[in-house]
Design a protein around this motif. Structure first.
Motif, PDB file in Angstrom:
ATOM      1  N   ALA A 202      36.955  30.993  39.824  1.00  0.00           N
ATOM      2  CA  ALA A 202      35.973  31.689  40.668  1.00  0.00           C
ATOM      3  C   ALA A 202      36.090  33.202  40.483  1.00  0.00           C
ATOM      4  O   ALA A 202      35.075  33.898  40.361  1.00  0.00           O
ATOM      5  CB  ALA A 202      36.171  31.304  42.135  1.00  0.00           C
ATOM      6  N   GLN A 203      37.308  33.707  40.434  1.00  0.00           N
ATOM      7  CA  GLN A 203      37.510  35.142  40.216  1.00  0.00           C
ATOM      8  C   GLN A 203      36.996  35.570  38.852  1.00  0.00           C
ATOM      9  O   GLN A 203      36.372  36.629  38.715  1.00  0.00           O
ATOM     10  CB  GLN A 203      38.993  35.499  40.349  1.00  0.00           C
ATOM     11  CG  GLN A 203      39.521  35.420  41.752  1.00  0.00           C
ATOM     12  CD  GLN A 203      41.040  35.555  41.815  1.00  0.00           C
ATOM     13  OE1 GLN A 203      41.750  35.298  40.846  1.00  0.00           O
ATOM     14  NE2 GLN A 203      41.535  35.936  42.983  1.00  0.00           N
ATOM     15  N   ALA A 204      37.227  34.752  37.853  1.00  0.00           N
ATOM     16  CA  ALA A 204      36.750  35.075  36.505  1.00  0.00           C
ATOM     17  C   ALA A 204      35.228  35.071  36.451  1.00  0.00           C
ATOM     18  O   ALA A 204      34.622  35.908  35.767  1.00  0.00           O
ATOM     19  CB  ALA A 204      37.325  34.097  35.482  1.00  0.00           C
ATOM     20  N   GLN A 205      34.586  34.163  37.168  1.00  0.00           N
ATOM     21  CA  GLN A 205      33.122  34.124  37.193  1.00  0.00           C
ATOM     22  C   GLN A 205      32.556  35.367  37.861  1.00  0.00           C
ATOM     23  O   GLN A 205      31.562  35.929  37.390  1.00  0.00           O
ATOM     24  CB  GLN A 205      32.632  32.849  37.894  1.00  0.00           C
ATOM     25  CG  GLN A 205      32.857  31.607  37.064  1.00  0.00           C
ATOM     26  CD  GLN A 205      32.547  30.322  37.804  1.00  0.00           C
ATOM     27  OE1 GLN A 205      32.646  30.240  39.022  1.00  0.00           O
ATOM     28  NE2 GLN A 205      32.174  29.294  37.053  1.00  0.00           N
ATOM     29  N   VAL A 206      33.177  35.817  38.939  1.00  0.00           N
ATOM     30  CA  VAL A 206      32.737  37.044  39.606  1.00  0.00           C
ATOM     31  C   VAL A 206      32.927  38.231  38.664  1.00  0.00           C
ATOM     32  O   VAL A 206      32.035  39.077  38.533  1.00  0.00           O
ATOM     33  CB  VAL A 206      33.502  37.262  40.935  1.00  0.00           C
ATOM     34  CG1 VAL A 206      33.257  38.652  41.495  1.00  0.00           C
ATOM     35  CG2 VAL A 206      33.104  36.204  41.952  1.00  0.00           C
ATOM     36  N   ALA A 207      34.064  38.298  38.005  1.00  0.00           N
ATOM     37  CA  ALA A 207      34.329  39.393  37.071  1.00  0.00           C
ATOM     38  C   ALA A 207      33.321  39.378  35.934  1.00  0.00           C
ATOM     39  O   ALA A 207      32.805  40.436  35.530  1.00  0.00           O
ATOM     40  CB  ALA A 207      35.755  39.290  36.520  1.00  0.00           C
ATOM     41  N   ARG A 208      32.993  38.193  35.429  1.00  0.00           N
ATOM     42  CA  ARG A 208      32.016  38.084  34.341  1.00  0.00           C
ATOM     43  C   ARG A 208      30.657  38.592  34.786  1.00  0.00           C
ATOM     44  O   ARG A 208      29.981  39.309  34.053  1.00  0.00           O
ATOM     45  CB  ARG A 208      31.921  36.628  33.878  1.00  0.00           C
ATOM     46  CG  ARG A 208      31.044  36.478  32.651  1.00  0.00           C
ATOM     47  CD  ARG A 208      30.773  35.031  32.318  1.00  0.00           C
ATOM     48  NE  ARG A 208      30.106  34.880  31.049  1.00  0.00           N
ATOM     49  CZ  ARG A 208      28.863  35.287  30.792  1.00  0.00           C
ATOM     50  NH1 ARG A 208      28.157  35.882  31.714  1.00  0.00           N
ATOM     51  NH2 ARG A 208      28.335  35.109  29.598  1.00  0.00           N
ATOM     52  N   THR A 209      30.241  38.214  35.990  1.00  0.00           N
ATOM     53  CA  THR A 209      28.953  38.674  36.517  1.00  0.00           C
ATOM     54  C   THR A 209      28.940  40.193  36.651  1.00  0.00           C
ATOM     55  O   THR A 209      27.960  40.850  36.272  1.00  0.00           O
ATOM     56  CB  THR A 209      28.668  38.014  37.880  1.00  0.00           C
ATOM     57  OG1 THR A 209      28.602  36.598  37.689  1.00  0.00           O
ATOM     58  CG2 THR A 209      27.369  38.509  38.487  1.00  0.00           C
ATOM     59  N   ALA A 210      30.018  40.762  37.168  1.00  0.00           N
ATOM     60  CA  ALA A 210      30.099  42.213  37.327  1.00  0.00           C
ATOM     61  C   ALA A 210      30.010  42.919  35.974  1.00  0.00           C
ATOM     62  O   ALA A 210      29.279  43.911  35.827  1.00  0.00           O
ATOM     63  CB  ALA A 210      31.392  42.597  38.046  1.00  0.00           C
ATOM     64  N   ILE A 211      30.713  42.419  34.987  1.00  0.00           N
ATOM     65  CA  ILE A 211      30.678  43.036  33.653  1.00  0.00           C
ATOM     66  C   ILE A 211      29.289  42.906  33.038  1.00  0.00           C
ATOM     67  O   ILE A 211      28.771  43.851  32.434  1.00  0.00           O
ATOM     68  CB  ILE A 211      31.769  42.427  32.748  1.00  0.00           C
ATOM     69  CG1 ILE A 211      33.150  42.876  33.252  1.00  0.00           C
ATOM     70  CG2 ILE A 211      31.576  42.825  31.291  1.00  0.00           C
ATOM     71  CD1 ILE A 211      34.310  42.137  32.608  1.00  0.00           C
TER      72      ILE A 211
ATOM     73  N   GLY B  95      28.534  52.544  44.057  1.00  0.00           N
ATOM     74  CA  GLY B  95      28.610  51.884  45.360  1.00  0.00           C
ATOM     75  C   GLY B  95      29.567  50.704  45.333  1.00  0.00           C
ATOM     76  O   GLY B  95      30.313  50.471  46.288  1.00  0.00           O
ATOM     77  N   GLY B  96      29.549  49.962  44.238  1.00  0.00           N
ATOM     78  CA  GLY B  96      30.475  48.841  44.090  1.00  0.00           C
ATOM     79  C   GLY B  96      31.914  49.310  44.014  1.00  0.00           C
ATOM     80  O   GLY B  96      32.807  48.705  44.631  1.00  0.00           O
ATOM     81  N   VAL B  97      32.145  50.394  43.294  1.00  0.00           N
ATOM     82  CA  VAL B  97      33.496  50.955  43.202  1.00  0.00           C
ATOM     83  C   VAL B  97      33.961  51.404  44.579  1.00  0.00           C
ATOM     84  O   VAL B  97      35.089  51.118  44.997  1.00  0.00           O
ATOM     85  CB  VAL B  97      33.553  52.116  42.185  1.00  0.00           C
ATOM     86  CG1 VAL B  97      34.883  52.845  42.263  1.00  0.00           C
ATOM     87  CG2 VAL B  97      33.302  51.599  40.774  1.00  0.00           C
TER      88      VAL B  97
ATOM     89  N   GLU C 235      32.687  40.580  47.167  1.00  0.00           N
ATOM     90  CA  GLU C 235      32.052  41.227  48.325  1.00  0.00           C
ATOM     91  C   GLU C 235      31.379  42.528  47.920  1.00  0.00           C
ATOM     92  O   GLU C 235      30.267  42.820  48.362  1.00  0.00           O
ATOM     93  CB  GLU C 235      33.091  41.492  49.414  1.00  0.00           C
ATOM     94  CG  GLU C 235      33.640  40.241  50.056  1.00  0.00           C
ATOM     95  CD  GLU C 235      34.903  40.487  50.875  1.00  0.00           C
ATOM     96  OE1 GLU C 235      35.201  39.637  51.734  1.00  0.00           O
ATOM     97  OE2 GLU C 235      35.597  41.501  50.648  1.00  0.00           O
ATOM     98  N   ALA C 236      32.046  43.310  47.071  1.00  0.00           N
ATOM     99  CA  ALA C 236      31.463  44.573  46.608  1.00  0.00           C
ATOM    100  C   ALA C 236      30.184  44.308  45.835  1.00  0.00           C
ATOM    101  O   ALA C 236      29.175  45.006  46.011  1.00  0.00           O
ATOM    102  CB  ALA C 236      32.471  45.339  45.748  1.00  0.00           C
ATOM    103  N   HIS C 237      30.190  43.285  44.992  1.00  0.00           N
ATOM    104  CA  HIS C 237      29.011  42.927  44.208  1.00  0.00           C
ATOM    105  C   HIS C 237      27.872  42.495  45.131  1.00  0.00           C
ATOM    106  O   HIS C 237      26.721  42.925  44.973  1.00  0.00           O
ATOM    107  CB  HIS C 237      29.369  41.812  43.218  1.00  0.00           C
ATOM    108  CG  HIS C 237      28.244  41.422  42.337  1.00  0.00           C
ATOM    109  ND1 HIS C 237      27.508  40.292  42.550  1.00  0.00           N
ATOM    110  CD2 HIS C 237      27.696  42.023  41.243  1.00  0.00           C
ATOM    111  CE1 HIS C 237      26.567  40.201  41.642  1.00  0.00           C
ATOM    112  NE2 HIS C 237      26.669  41.239  40.827  1.00  0.00           N
ATOM    113  N   GLU C 238      28.182  41.664  46.107  1.00  0.00           N
ATOM    114  CA  GLU C 238      27.157  41.202  47.065  1.00  0.00           C
ATOM    115  C   GLU C 238      26.608  42.372  47.854  1.00  0.00           C
ATOM    116  O   GLU C 238      25.404  42.446  48.118  1.00  0.00           O
ATOM    117  CB  GLU C 238      27.745  40.145  47.996  1.00  0.00           C
ATOM    118  CG  GLU C 238      27.986  38.817  47.322  1.00  0.00           C
ATOM    119  CD  GLU C 238      28.704  37.822  48.221  1.00  0.00           C
ATOM    120  OE1 GLU C 238      28.844  38.078  49.446  1.00  0.00           O
ATOM    121  OE2 GLU C 238      29.126  36.768  47.693  1.00  0.00           O
TER     122      GLU C 238
END
Length: 145
Positions: A96-105, A124-126, A137-140
């Protein structure tokens, strides 16, 4: 006594370095082998045990977890199932963490700004991340505006 393997022969059959085999023996992952003239002599069954260690390492178990698994395996006990269930939950979390990281990248790569530091979504995400939000949460947060 039957066929016995030297540490070099065990290493050749399993693809594991002799230094790793000695280390695993020190950790208790492999039983202390018999000695002939001071040299280690392993039973043929050691190949399978080394294979178990290699496979468990490949699926993400630590050496400490592998030792717990080896100690816990008994015909009457289910402790090994608990170890596997915990590892499965850990892997689900990492996926799940890797999927979130992939989406962010992927979003950063799709950003239309020449300089991502000029993108209000990125900054804003940073800021949200630094304020204690998880990456998800930052991405959302930046995409809910």
């Amino acid at each position: 006594m039957g066929e016995q393997l030297t540490i070099g022969e065990l290493a050749n059959r399993t693809g594991v370095a002799t230094s790793a085999l000695r280390y695993w023996e020190d950790l208790g992952l492999l039983p202390a082998p018999a000695r002939v003239s001071g040299q280690r002599r392993y039973p043929p069954s050691a190949v399978g045990l080394v294979g178990v260690v290699v496979m468990l390492r490949a699926v993400g178990f630590t050496l400490r977890e592998i030792k717990a698994f080896i100690v816990a395996r008994s015909p009457a006990g289910d402790e090994w199932r608990e170890l596997y269930q915990r590892k499965l939950a850990e892997l689900d979390q990492r996926i799940a963490q890797a999927q979130v990281a992939r989406t962010a990248i992927a979003h950063v790569l799709a950003c239309p700004h020449e300089d991502v530091f000029e993108c209000s979504n990125f900054t804003g995400g940073v800021a949200a991340f630094l304020a204690g939000s998880s990456l998800e949460e930052a991405h959302e947060e930046i995409h809910s505006r």
